[in-house]
Motif scaffolding. Sequence first.
Motif, PDB file in Angstrom:
ATOM      1  N   UNK A  33     -18.731  -1.811  -3.743  1.00 18.61           N
ATOM      2  CA  UNK A  33     -18.636  -2.133  -2.323  1.00 18.61           C
ATOM      3  C   UNK A  33     -17.278  -2.722  -1.985  1.00 18.61           C
ATOM      4  N   UNK A  34     -16.722  -2.382  -0.838  1.00 16.01           N
ATOM      5  CA  UNK A  34     -15.463  -2.992  -0.402  1.00 16.01           C
ATOM      6  C   UNK A  34     -15.634  -4.480  -0.156  1.00 16.01           C
ATOM      7  N   UNK A  35     -14.521  -5.185  -0.177  1.00 22.50           N
ATOM      8  CA  UNK A  35     -14.522  -6.616   0.101  1.00 22.50           C
ATOM      9  C   UNK A  35     -14.462  -6.841   1.607  1.00 22.50           C
ATOM     10  N   UNK A  36     -15.198  -7.817   2.091  1.00 27.86           N
ATOM     11  CA  UNK A  36     -15.182  -8.166   3.509  1.00 27.86           C
ATOM     12  C   UNK A  36     -14.260  -9.361   3.725  1.00 27.86           C
ATOM     13  N   UNK A  37     -13.413  -9.272   4.739  1.00 32.44           N
ATOM     14  CA  UNK A  37     -12.534 -10.377   5.077  1.00 32.44           C
ATOM     15  C   UNK A  37     -13.358 -11.566   5.564  1.00 32.44           C
ATOM     16  N   UNK A  38     -12.998 -12.749   5.091  1.00 26.46           N
ATOM     17  CA  UNK A  38     -13.743 -13.954   5.438  1.00 26.46           C
ATOM     18  C   UNK A  38     -13.610 -14.300   6.923  1.00 26.46           C
ATOM     19  N   UNK A  39     -12.425 -14.119   7.474  1.00 31.74           N
ATOM     20  CA  UNK A  39     -12.165 -14.514   8.859  1.00 31.74           C
ATOM     21  C   UNK A  39     -12.438 -13.394   9.849  1.00 31.74           C
ATOM     22  N   UNK A  40     -12.346 -12.137   9.383  1.00 31.42           N
ATOM     23  CA  UNK A  40     -12.536 -10.986  10.265  1.00 31.42           C
ATOM     24  C   UNK A  40     -13.685 -10.136   9.716  1.00 31.42           C
ATOM     25  N   UNK A  41     -14.920 -10.380  10.142  1.00 32.44           N
ATOM     26  CA  UNK A  41     -16.081  -9.688   9.564  1.00 32.44           C
ATOM     27  C   UNK A  41     -16.017  -8.170   9.657  1.00 32.44           C
ATOM     28  N   UNK A  42     -15.233  -7.641  10.589  1.00 28.34           N
ATOM     29  CA  UNK A  42     -15.154  -6.191  10.744  1.00 28.34           C
ATOM     30  C   UNK A  42     -14.078  -5.562   9.866  1.00 28.34           C
ATOM     31  N   UNK A  43     -13.348  -6.380   9.113  1.00 23.06           N
ATOM     32  CA  UNK A  43     -12.254  -5.878   8.281  1.00 23.06           C
ATOM     33  C   UNK A  43     -12.700  -5.838   6.821  1.00 23.06           C
ATOM     34  N   UNK A  44     -12.593  -4.662   6.208  1.00 23.61           N
ATOM     35  CA  UNK A  44     -12.959  -4.475   4.813  1.00 23.61           C
ATOM     36  C   UNK A  44     -11.761  -3.923   4.047  1.00 23.61           C
ATOM     37  N   UNK A  45     -11.760  -4.151   2.737  1.00 20.92           N
ATOM     38  CA  UNK A  45     -10.694  -3.622   1.883  1.00 20.92           C
ATOM     39  C   UNK A  45     -11.287  -3.176   0.557  1.00 20.92           C
ATOM     40  N   UNK A  46     -10.798  -2.051   0.058  1.00 14.07           N
ATOM     41  CA  UNK A  46     -11.228  -1.554  -1.246  1.00 14.07           C
ATOM     42  C   UNK A  46     -10.722  -2.477  -2.341  1.00 14.07           C
ATOM     43  N   UNK A  47     -11.495  -2.595  -3.411  1.00 11.18           N
ATOM     44  CA  UNK A  47     -11.115  -3.493  -4.500  1.00 11.18           C
ATOM     45  C   UNK A  47     -10.218  -2.822  -5.536  1.00 11.18           C
ATOM     46  N   UNK A  48     -10.059  -1.517  -5.435  1.00 10.93           N
ATOM     47  CA  UNK A  48      -9.179  -0.833  -6.390  1.00 10.93           C
ATOM     48  C   UNK A  48      -8.710   0.486  -5.806  1.00 10.93           C
ATOM     49  N   UNK A  49      -7.617   0.976  -6.367  1.00 13.60           N
ATOM     50  CA  UNK A  49      -7.111   2.318  -6.045  1.00 13.60           C
ATOM     51  C   UNK A  49      -6.443   2.858  -7.284  1.00 13.60           C
TER      52      UNK A  49
END
Length: 449
Positions: A33-49
């Motif tokens: 699962x992608x990581x969710x930004x703590x301050x911006x709940x709608x912002x996600x980021x992949x944990x690897x590429x």
Amino acid sequence: MLLELAVTNFRSIKERQVLSLVPAGKISERPNLPARSEKYPAVFALKSAVIYGANNAGKSNLLKAFRALKWLVETSNTFQPGKKLEANEFFYFDLTTRKKPTVFEIDFIAPDKQRYQYAISFDHEQILKEELFFYLKKDEGRMTAARLYLREHGKPIKFGDYYRGQRKSIEEELLPNQLFLSKAVNKNQEQLIPVYLYFSAHLGISILPEEYNELQLAGLGKYIAENNETPIVKLIERLLTEVDAGIMGIEVGEDDEVPTIQFPDDFPEAEKDKIKRDFIERFKYRIRIRHRMFDKNREIGTETLPLKEQSTGTIKFFNVIQLLLMALSDGDTVIIDELDKSLHPHLTRSLIELFHNQKTNPKNAQLIFATHDPTLLSSGSFSRDQMYFLEKNEFGATEVFSLSSFTGLRKDTPIGDWYLTGRFGAVPNLDEEHMVSEIANSGIFNGKN
């Protein structure tokens, strides 16, 4: 936390190319699962590429863009008048790009949990443009970008309504070849410190070639010596003994022998002394590995050997494990070229999975790495938007694309096999029959070579 990096006119990259860790919305099932930004709940980021491509396709160049940007942020405040901006390595094989600037654009979450967008444009002589935005989160959950400052060559710096702190005094001292960000933090501009720290402390990079192993190991020896009782050093030792059953532990000692430095004849003596002192400090710590000793079948004690005499796999493990563990412990982004080189495939996969497992990655660290191992594509470790391919077009310029840009792929598609057959591109353009014919008919076997 990295969201996106865009690179224009840098080394083999000609046109703007993007490496994005923002999840593609069309992927419904994911192995991690992608990581969710703590301050911006709608912002996600992949944990690897993971990045693939033929030799000389530009994989290392894409990763070197991170290093060039990091170097400018960390060091440009020290630049003297007239110092060339060495990070401007323009695309060489087009006369027009030799006269155009290099451009870096990065979107990230800094240590203060704030989202920033930072962009710079520069040539060999000066910074042409520098711009920093941060994101405001409205009560209704919307995000809006607010500019902190805009610096354009030949114009006064424009400061946004949310910028706080020194302005004129920094601008007056700012040289054309210095970043405002670097200069302002050097002057203790507190508002910009989290942005600076993202580059200096939370972006780990290992893209040095094999001949620099000794330099890397010297740095690791210094780190272990100065942090001997910390959990990370103890963990490195435990993991090493698990990777190699014959290893009992590690030791670090001081060594007076340092590499010989050759200076030009006209090199200033004061600078020579400073560099020599730095080298002595950097290379004085040597890592030794403690091994079990036997007399036939009877264990009789231990013996230590220098790390440089160990297997290439053990040395590579040492070169990456500190970076990986530091990233996991702090929630950083770590970038490694050829992660799998000299490592067993099982060990490589285990290191990757550390970033996908919430137990070992509770702070949402990220791993970006280049590899030639096609089995990782079918390992079930990555979703399609985590797999990137690079290849050169007919003009010799690197193009970057994600597997998520391909349609018609099913859950059971053998991604690794398809990649090897060239269905996604990014493989060597090699005619084996032609190569065999060229060698067979070359005359090198008739004794006249």
